[in-house]
Design a protein around this motif. Sequence first.
Motif, PDB file in Angstrom:
ATOM      1  N   ILE A  33       0.844  -1.192   0.000  1.00  0.00           N
ATOM      2  CA  ILE A  33       0.000   0.000   0.000  1.00  0.00           C
ATOM      3  C   ILE A  33       0.884   1.249   0.000  1.00  0.00           C
ATOM      4  N   CYS A  34       0.558   2.178  -0.839  1.00  0.00           N
ATOM      5  CA  CYS A  34       1.269   3.465  -0.915  1.00  0.00           C
ATOM      6  C   CYS A  34       2.770   3.279  -1.119  1.00  0.00           C
ATOM      7  N   THR A  38       3.768  -3.838   3.726  1.00  0.00           N
ATOM      8  CA  THR A  38       3.555  -3.733   5.170  1.00  0.00           C
ATOM      9  C   THR A  38       4.568  -4.544   5.967  1.00  0.00           C
ATOM     10  N   CYS A  71      -0.378   9.456   0.145  1.00  0.00           N
ATOM     11  CA  CYS A  71      -1.276   8.300   0.137  1.00  0.00           C
ATOM     12  C   CYS A  71      -1.431   7.752   1.557  1.00  0.00           C
ATOM     13  N   ARG A  74      -4.061   9.196   3.981  1.00  0.00           N
ATOM     14  CA  ARG A  74      -5.441   8.682   3.919  1.00  0.00           C
ATOM     15  C   ARG A  74      -5.627   7.453   4.797  1.00  0.00           C
ATOM     16  N   HIS A  75      -4.538   6.795   5.156  1.00  0.00           N
ATOM     17  CA  HIS A  75      -4.604   5.570   5.955  1.00  0.00           C
ATOM     18  C   HIS A  75      -4.051   5.767   7.366  1.00  0.00           C
ATOM     19  N   PHE A  78      -5.141   3.841  10.483  1.00  0.00           N
ATOM     20  CA  PHE A  78      -4.852   2.409  10.591  1.00  0.00           C
ATOM     21  C   PHE A  78      -3.384   2.106  10.863  1.00  0.00           C
TER      22      PHE A  78
END
Length: 104
Positions: A33-34, A38, A71, A74-75, A78
């Motif tokens: 992601i982005c 992870t 990006c 926006r998360h 979390f």
Amino acid sequence: MGKNNTRILTQFTALAMVLTVAIMVKEATSIHICNVDTNDLKKCRPAVTGDNPPPPEPACCEVAKAANLQCLCRHKAFIHRFMINPSKLRPLLNNCGVNSPSCF
């Protein structure tokens, strides 16, 4: 001799299957992601946890420099799920020489 070869082939096949499953499980637990995998976030965990975290390691800075930080904004809600304290991100980014977006 034929039974012995069959037994070795069966054991080898079983081992290959176990290794394949292990690789698949590792990949399944990783999310990209982005521009960040992870699993790579663990490289930064020491620098963003605790009361007085150490400076980030070079491997962590590589992850920070590769990330799409806008990006990640926006998360942000979390990020704590990856054992990262969001309030420690700005100092980490500054230590890595990365311009921090306003969300961190």
